[in-house]
Design an enzyme around this catalytic site. Structure first.
Site, short mmCIF file in Angstrom:
data_model
loop_
_atom_site.label_atom_id
_atom_site.label_comp_id
_atom_site.label_asym_id
_atom_site.label_seq_id
_atom_site.Cartn_x
_atom_site.Cartn_y
_atom_site.Cartn_z
N ASN A 276 1.72 2.10 9.97
CA ASN A 276 1.40 3.49 9.63
C ASN A 276 2.41 4.34 10.38
OD1 ASN A 276 -1.11 2.82 8.24
ND2 ASN A 276 -1.79 2.15 10.26
N TYR B 193 0.98 7.82 17.15
CA TYR B 193 2.01 7.04 16.45
C TYR B 193 3.10 6.58 17.43
CZ TYR B 193 6.25 6.26 13.74
OH TYR B 193 7.42 5.73 13.25
N LEU C 99 10.48 16.71 5.32
CA LEU C 99 11.11 17.96 4.89
C LEU C 99 12.05 17.79 3.70
CD1 LEU C 99 11.59 20.98 5.40
CD2 LEU C 99 13.45 20.33 6.95
N GLY D 209 4.51 0.65 0.19
CA GLY D 209 5.79 0.17 -0.33
C GLY D 209 5.76 0.02 -1.84
N PHE E 204 15.77 8.84 14.78
CA PHE E 204 15.47 10.26 14.70
C PHE E 204 15.00 10.50 13.26
CE2 PHE E 204 16.15 12.00 18.96
CZ PHE E 204 16.27 10.77 19.59
N ILE F 89 7.67 26.64 5.68
CA ILE F 89 8.35 26.37 6.96
C ILE F 89 7.30 26.41 8.06
CG2 ILE F 89 10.05 27.20 8.62
CD1 ILE F 89 11.69 28.28 6.35
N PHE G 298 9.04 -3.47 10.05
CA PHE G 298 8.89 -2.07 9.63
C PHE G 298 7.45 -1.71 9.30
CE2 PHE G 298 13.16 -3.34 8.49
CZ PHE G 298 13.91 -2.31 9.01
N GLN H 106 0.84 -1.21 0.00
CA GLN H 106 0.00 0.00 0.00
C GLN H 106 0.87 1.25 0.00
OE1 GLN H 106 -2.97 -0.12 3.08
NE2 GLN H 106 -4.01 -1.84 2.09
N1 UDP Z 1 8.82 20.81 8.15
C1 UDP Z 1 8.53 22.04 7.57
N2 UDP Z 1 7.83 22.03 6.39
C2 UDP Z 1 7.40 20.90 5.78
C3 UDP Z 1 7.73 19.64 6.38
C4 UDP Z 1 8.44 19.65 7.57
O1 UDP Z 1 8.89 23.09 8.08
O2 UDP Z 1 6.74 20.98 4.73
C5 UDP Z 1 9.59 20.78 9.40
C6 UDP Z 1 8.87 20.11 10.56
O3 UDP Z 1 8.09 21.05 11.27
C7 UDP Z 1 10.03 19.57 11.40
C8 UDP Z 1 11.12 19.28 10.35
O4 UDP Z 1 10.74 20.00 9.19
O5 UDP Z 1 10.51 20.57 12.26
C9 UDP Z 1 11.21 17.81 10.00
O6 UDP Z 1 9.90 17.35 9.69
P1 UDP Z 1 9.62 15.92 9.06
O7 UDP Z 1 8.15 15.85 8.77
O8 UDP Z 1 10.55 15.69 7.92
O9 UDP Z 1 10.03 14.90 10.20
P2 UDP Z 1 9.55 14.80 11.75
O10 UDP Z 1 10.52 15.64 12.53
O11 UDP Z 1 8.14 15.27 11.83
O12 UDP Z 1 9.70 13.35 12.04
#
Ligand code: UDP
Length: 341
Positions: free
Chosen positions: A80, A145, A194, A40, A173, A211, A77, A38
């Site tokens: 959701n 989650y 991001l 993958g 992380f 951001i 792995f 779904q």
């Molecule tokens: N982020 C952002 N804009 C986006 C997606 C993420 O500013 O379109 C920020 C988000 O708030 C976090 C960091 O980027 O501070 C990493 O987010 P991501 O969703 O990649 O991973 P998470 O930290 O949620 O596991």
């Protein structure tokens, strides 16, 4: 000749799972991938691995799987994995993630599997006020989650106590990057992370990156995260498998260094040589200002030492994958169709 170990990888067609499959195959394991495809991608599973399409919710599918193969270990792995979605639909996480894992763990213990590695998360720690986050940091999940992963960690704790099944829970992380040889990468639908979103902007597929908040108590006002290369995660999984004989363990996996959202965007602009348009939006609910791992324990116990710790390399590999596969794994299919015609 030593017995070649067979490992079941649930969710092995996904981002981190597929990189672990590649690493296992490189180290001479037999690999069976169980994935409902779904999220993958069939194309992420190499020909050397056996792909079984199925769902962990199905007892019948699990019974068939365990009667067909004898597994020495499981890497789990399939789940959701979106924090935001879990805040809107907790049931999908607190029920589906947990029940699917319970089904799998029950099948594992009934069939005498002795090792289990769980893909867990830094979201277990919620909004800690002290950095870096080590394994003694208080657990206080930041979302359904994270809670679902913690519940699975507890189930594994009891599977060890009662059945002697050893487990490793690896709390990642921010998983990022792509395979250094460019054949595997990150392809989510929808994409929420991001780095791939920023690279979409660089590739001209999105107009800008938003951001999420510039009023955090950090040096440039944007959130700090610890980005860890997916191949370094894969390496940790395979190392932990090799030592998981006597005692269960929990490890935090990161580089111990944080970058702000602004720094990620600047690095991506440098790596790609493209302008990346930015807009500032509101904070995303549930985002902690700073998350940085202490991975001292895993370094000491497993001799794990990330090969690609710097952000520039992580983004460079992700960009390389993107350039080779502009439509993600769909690009593979297009190439196959063109090749066949
Ligand atoms: N982020 C952002 N804009 C986006 C997606 C993420 O500013 O379109 C920020 C988000 O708030 C976090 C960091 O980027 O501070 C990493 O987010 P991501 O969703 O990649 O991973 P998470 O930290 O949620 O596991």
């Amino acid at each position: 000749m030593p017995h070649q170990k067979t490992v079941l990888v649930t969710g092995g067609a996904g981002f981190v799972g597929s990189h672990c499959v590649a690493e296992l195959i490189a180290r001479q394991y037999n690999v069976v991938v169980f994935d409902n495809l779904q999220q993958g991608h069939r194309a992420a599973v190499p020909a050397e691995a056996e792909l079984v399409e199925g769902d962990l919710a199905s007892h019948a599918a699990l019974a068939r799987l365990f009667s067909t193969f004898r597994f020495d270990a499981i890497l789990h792995f399939a789940s959701n994995s979106l924090v935001g979605e879990s805040m809107r639909n907790p049931h999908l996480y607190l029920y589906d993630n947990v029940v699917n894992a319970l089904n799998l763990i029950q099948a594992a213990t009934e069939n005498g599997v002795s090792k289990f590695v769980l893909s867990s998360t830094a979201n277990l720690f919620g909004m800690p006020d002290r950095m870096p986050i080590d394994e003694n940091t208080e657990i206080d999940p930041g979302s359904p989650y994270g809670e679902s992963k913690f519940m699975i960690e507890r189930i594994l704790h009891w599977a060890d106590k009662v059945h002697g099944m050893r487990s490793a829970c690896l709390r990642y992380f921010n998983a990022a990057g792509a395979h250094p040889d460019g054949h595997l990468g990150e392809d989510h639908d929808p994409e929420t992370h991001l780095i791939p979103l920023v690279l979409d902007v660089a590739a001209g597929k999105r107009s800008h990156i938003e951001i999420f908040g510039e009023d955090y108590p950090t040096h440039d006002g944007t959130c700090i995260r610890d980005y860890i290369h997916v191949s370094d995660l894969a390496d940790a999984h395979v190392r932990v498998l090799a030592m998981l004989d006597h005692k269960s363990c929990r490890y935090n996996l990161g580089n111990g260094r944080g970058y702000t959202v602004r720094e990620v965007i600047e690095t991506a602009a440098r790596v790609t040589g493209r302008d990346i348009a930015v807009k500032t939006g509101p904070r995303r609910p549930g985002d902690p200002p700073v998350l940085i791992a202490s991975s001292d324990r895993v370094r000491k116990d497993l001799g794990w030492d990330p090969r690609f710790p710097d952000l520039e390399t992580i983004i460079c590999h992700a960009w390389d994958w993107r350039c080779r596969n502009p439509d993600g794994y769909a690009s593979h299919m297009t190439r196959e169709l063109v090749g066949a015609s």
